[in-house]
Design an enzyme around this catalytic site. Structure first.
Site, PDB file in Angstrom:
ATOM      1  N   TYR A   1      -3.733   6.508  -0.520  1.00 58.89           N
ATOM      2  CA  TYR A   1      -2.912   5.493   0.511  1.00 58.89           C
ATOM      3  C   TYR A   1      -3.468   5.909   1.847  1.00 58.89           C
ATOM      4  O   TYR A   1      -3.868   4.970   2.680  1.00 58.89           O
ATOM      5  CB  TYR A   1      -1.627   5.603   0.498  1.00 58.89           C
ATOM      6  CG  TYR A   1      -0.453   4.698   1.432  1.00 58.89           C
ATOM      7  CD1 TYR A   1      -0.445   3.116   0.969  1.00 58.89           C
ATOM      8  CD2 TYR A   1      -0.079   5.066   2.536  1.00 58.89           C
ATOM      9  CE1 TYR A   1       0.167   2.481   2.052  1.00 58.89           C
ATOM     10  CE2 TYR A   1       0.596   4.279   3.316  1.00 58.89           C
ATOM     11  CZ  TYR A   1       0.794   2.804   2.905  1.00 58.89           C
ATOM     12  OH  TYR A   1       1.438   2.196   4.045  1.00 58.89           O
ATOM     13  N   LYS A  38      -5.679   3.307   4.624  1.00 57.61           N
ATOM     14  CA  LYS A  38      -5.082   2.973   5.978  1.00 57.61           C
ATOM     15  C   LYS A  38      -6.300   3.461   7.158  1.00 57.61           C
ATOM     16  O   LYS A  38      -6.255   2.694   8.060  1.00 57.61           O
ATOM     17  CB  LYS A  38      -3.774   3.365   6.067  1.00 57.61           C
ATOM     18  CG  LYS A  38      -2.594   2.712   5.291  1.00 57.61           C
ATOM     19  CD  LYS A  38      -2.755   1.287   5.219  1.00 57.61           C
ATOM     20  CE  LYS A  38      -1.423   0.525   4.632  1.00 57.61           C
ATOM     21  NZ  LYS A  38      -1.567  -0.887   4.982  1.00 57.61           N
TER      22      LYS A  38
END
Length: 243
Positions: A148, A152
């Protein structure tokens, strides 16, 4: 204040949470909104709340299906790339499927959808604004968030490169990077007081973000009030990243 009258906006991940709230806010501010989600039931509920919103059901992780769906959509002036997933695994347990799925939704979809929208804007010589919804996790390592955090971080750099190349075409590109946001999922995931306190103790303002905090930042970056702002990675984190 109807500051988006005459604008057409596309919001991905609009079935729940931040995306849904952005779609509703844009519609109420006068925009014609196309709300995209992979869950038809969520879109049905959104359309009942705001009948003027146009809905589009597609999984943005599917390149071909996304292209086919967006080819049926009229010209777009404003784009919010909000669709995202968080498949949490410790680094040593990260799987190929989790890696591939996360990057296809959190990064590749933003690139693809932005390409489609930007090409149409350039073809008609129109200005536009794109906002990518990133995270404070792009700049801080978080346990079990290897993939994750990586998606990002990549999304932040995509924002900057898009801003550089699309700026000459009068298309602005920015990202917002929230802390924990108290959506339904956020409240559920951070309901443990000890876990929540460990995070809020690192936030100078001492609280998590409400959905409206993030929506207001997105609407500012889409609006003419920010018409000299592009390539910005905007923390909406109560000061978390300064500590």
């Amino acid at each position: 204040m109807e500051r988006f009258v005459g604008r057409r906006a596309l919001v991905t991940g609009a079935g729940k949470g931040i995306g849904r709230a952005v779609a509703v806010a844009l519609s109420r501010a006068g925009a014609h909104v196309v709300a995209l989600s992979r869950t038809q039931a969520d879109l049905d509920g959104l359309q009942k709340e705001c009948p003027g919103i146009q809905t589009l059901c597609v999984d943005v992780g599917d390149w071909e299906a996304t292209e086919a769906a967006l080819n049926k959509v009229d010209d777009i002036d404003l784009l919010v790339n909000n669709a995202g997933i968080a498949l949490l695994q410790p680094f040593l347990e990260v799987t190929k499927d989790a890696f591939d799925r996360s990057f296809s939704v959190n990064l590749r979809a933003a690139l693809q959808i932005s390409q489609i929208v930007a090409r149409k804007l350039i073809a008609r010589g129109a200005p536009g604004a794109i906002v990518n919804v990133s995270s404070q996790a792009s700049q801080r390592a978080v346990l079990d968030h290897t993939v994750y955090c990586s998606t990002k971080s990549a999304l932040d750099m995509l924002t900057k490169t898009m801003a550089q190349e699309l700026g000459p075409h009068k298309i602005r590109v920015n990202s917002v990077n929230p802390t924990v946001v108290l959506t339904e999922m956020g409240r559920r995931n951070w309901s443990d007081p000890q876990k929540a306190a460990a995070m809020t103790s690192r936030i100078p303002l001492g609280r998590f973000a409400e959905v409206a905090d993030v929506v207001n930042s997105i609407l500012f970056l889409l609006s003419d009030q920010s018409n000299m702002t592009t390539g910005v990675v905007l923390p909406v984190d109560g000061g978390f990243l300064v500590s």
